[in-house]
Design an enzyme around this catalytic site. Structure first.
Site, PDB file in Angstrom:
ATOM      1  N   ARG A 128       0.850  -1.192   0.000  1.00 10.02           N
ATOM      2  CA  ARG A 128       0.000   0.000   0.000  1.00 10.02           C
ATOM      3  C   ARG A 128       0.878   1.231   0.000  1.00 10.02           C
ATOM      4  NH1 ARG A 128      -3.648  -2.266  -1.562  1.00 10.02           N
ATOM      5  NH2 ARG A 128      -5.783  -2.437  -0.806  1.00 10.02           N
TER       6      ARG A 128
ATOM      7  N   GLU B 150      -1.916   7.983  -4.196  1.00  5.97           N
ATOM      8  CA  GLU B 150      -2.153   7.584  -5.586  1.00  5.97           C
ATOM      9  C   GLU B 150      -3.590   7.910  -6.016  1.00  5.97           C
ATOM     10  OE1 GLU B 150      -1.174   3.375  -4.894  1.00  5.97           O
ATOM     11  OE2 GLU B 150      -3.266   2.873  -5.299  1.00  5.97           O
TER      12      GLU B 150
ATOM     13  N   HIS C 101      -0.504   0.400  -9.691  1.00  2.69           N
ATOM     14  CA  HIS C 101      -1.301  -0.478  -8.813  1.00  2.69           C
ATOM     15  C   HIS C 101      -1.997  -1.594  -9.614  1.00  2.69           C
ATOM     16  CE1 HIS C 101      -3.478  -0.495  -4.683  1.00  2.69           C
ATOM     17  NE2 HIS C 101      -3.324  -1.714  -5.140  1.00  2.69           N
TER      18      HIS C 101
HETATM   19  C1  8YV Z   1      -6.621  -3.876  -6.002  1.00  2.00           C
HETATM   20  C2  8YV Z   1      -5.218  -4.551  -4.023  1.00  2.00           C
HETATM   21  O1  8YV Z   1      -6.639  -4.007  -7.355  1.00  2.00           O
HETATM   22  O2  8YV Z   1      -6.675  -6.289  -3.379  1.00  2.00           O
HETATM   23  C3  8YV Z   1      -5.983  -5.336  -3.026  1.00  2.00           C
HETATM   24  O3  8YV Z   1      -5.908  -5.012  -1.834  1.00  2.00           O
HETATM   25  O4  8YV Z   1      -4.356  -3.811  -3.684  1.00  2.00           O
HETATM   26  C4  8YV Z   1      -5.471  -4.717  -5.476  1.00  2.00           C
HETATM   27  O5  8YV Z   1      -5.693  -6.043  -5.744  1.00  2.00           O
HETATM   28  C5  8YV Z   1      -6.586  -2.439  -5.611  1.00  2.00           C
HETATM   29  O6  8YV Z   1      -6.703  -2.305  -4.229  1.00  2.00           O
HETATM   30  C6  8YV Z   1      -7.623  -1.586  -6.288  1.00  2.00           C
HETATM   31  O7  8YV Z   1      -7.958  -0.486  -5.524  1.00  2.00           O
END
Ligand code: 8YV
Length: 331
Positions: free
Chosen positions: A243, A272, A290
């Site tokens: 993250r 982001e 991402h």
């Molecule tokens: C997502 C991710 O595509 O699942 C998660 O926590 O980080 C990714 O798979 C992303 O969060 C989209 O906002």
């Protein structure tokens, strides 16, 4: 709701048509096929009268929003991360949150490895050089990178995705795997991942490639900053697929400029989709928007699990992957 009408749901972003089809069999669905980015006031407005929401991991669900959405019973993230949920506030309001674990583990681990390899072997940097027409001759040290096979792979956060990365490193690339986590793995899992538990300090100092896979929380905010980067090897690479906000991006940009570490690969960023302007300037960083879970099959599976949660909980009272089951007793 009348005796015959269906309960209403909100789907916050554009999504696969089968999601809308499956949900529409049971609910009156308001969706967002134009993929408009709703601000918070618009989200609150559209949540009026909705018992459930299909969310994508970025919609902030907190006490202030919940107070304005009294009909809401469930928010189903199609992501494994759920730092958009204030779970305490949701529990207090009797609103269940669900996420989408497991279905993205291997795909995300594949991408973690792709980013590690691209960063260590300078794939983006050398491609930019080639595209710019600078490749006029071979030279013995051109884009010399860091070894991957046989090197030491460090993993911060040893959940499902961390373990899947460890297996790739240990079994596929003959890497020595070390990790740090709140709690060590069982001996059986450590053996399966060929991974050794170390302190955070040893992890930073020893890893040739350090992959971050910890969830975002107040505790992990800026857990990699200037002080931690200074403890890493000057030849090391840092990979963040977890993250934004776990790494202090300003401190990282400075460290990359000063060659405190050799390179970084980042799929996630503080604030982001904005990216720290200094990161856009330094050559020794691979930047991706991402996309770690972005294969069609996996994104369909993530969305499908969110649908299972909506149908399971709102129609039958049982969610597949509940995050705060205590919420159920507070309705
Ligand atoms: C997502 C991710 O595509 O699942 C998660 O926590 O980080 C990714 O798979 C992303 O969060 C989209 O906002």
């Amino acid at each position: 709701m009348t005796a015959t009408s269906k309960p209403s749901l909100l789907v916050t972003r554009a999504i696969f048509p089968e999601v809308i089809e499956r949900l529409s069999a049971h609910f009156t669905v308001e969706s967002n096929p134009e993929d408009t980015l709703w601000d918070r006031a618009e989200l609150v407005r559209r949540l009026q009268g909705k018992v459930g929401a299909f969310t994508t991991g970025v919609e902030r669900i907190d006490a202030e929003l919940l107070a304005q959405c009294p009909d809401l019973k469930l928010c189903a993230n199609m992501t494994v991360g759920y730092n958009n949920f204030d779970l305490d506030a949701m529990t207090a309001a009797g609103v269940l949150g669900t996420n989408a674990p497991d279905v993205l583990t291997e795909t995300t681990a594949d991408f973690g490895f792709a980013l590690l390899m691209a960063t260590a072997r300078r794939v983006s940097e050398s491609e930019h050089f080639l595209r710019a027409g600078h490749w006029t001759r071979w030279s013995y040290d051109m884009f010399s990178g860091a070894e991957v096979h046989g090197s030491t792979l460090g993993i911060l956060g040893m959940g499902r995705i961390g373990q899947a990365i460890a297996r790739r490193g240990a079994h596929g690339f003959g890497m020595k795997v070390i990790y740090h986590n709140r709690t060590p793995l069982s001996a059986a899992l450590e053996q399966d991942c060929k991974a050794r538990y170390v302190s955070k300090q040893e992890l930073l100092a020893t890893a040739d490639h350090l992959v971050l896979v910890v969830p975002y929380s107040a505790a992990s905010h800026h857990s990699i900053g200037a002080a931690e980067l200074a403890q890493m090897k000057p030849t090391a690479t840092l990979i963040n697929i977890a993250r934004g906000g776990i790494v202090d991006d300003a401190a990282l940009a400075q460290a990359l400029k000063d060659r405190v570490i050799a390179a970084a690969g980042l799929d996630v960023f503080e604030g982001e989709p904005s990216v720290h302007p200094e990161l856009l300037q330094v050559p020794n960083v691979v930047l991706t928007p991402h996309i770690a879970s972005a294969t069609e099959g996996t994104r369909r599976a993530m969305a499908s699990l969110a649908v299972d949660n909506l149908i399971g909980y709102l129609l039958n009272g049982t969610a597949v992957t509940p995050l705060n089951p205590a919420a159920i007793h507070n309705r």
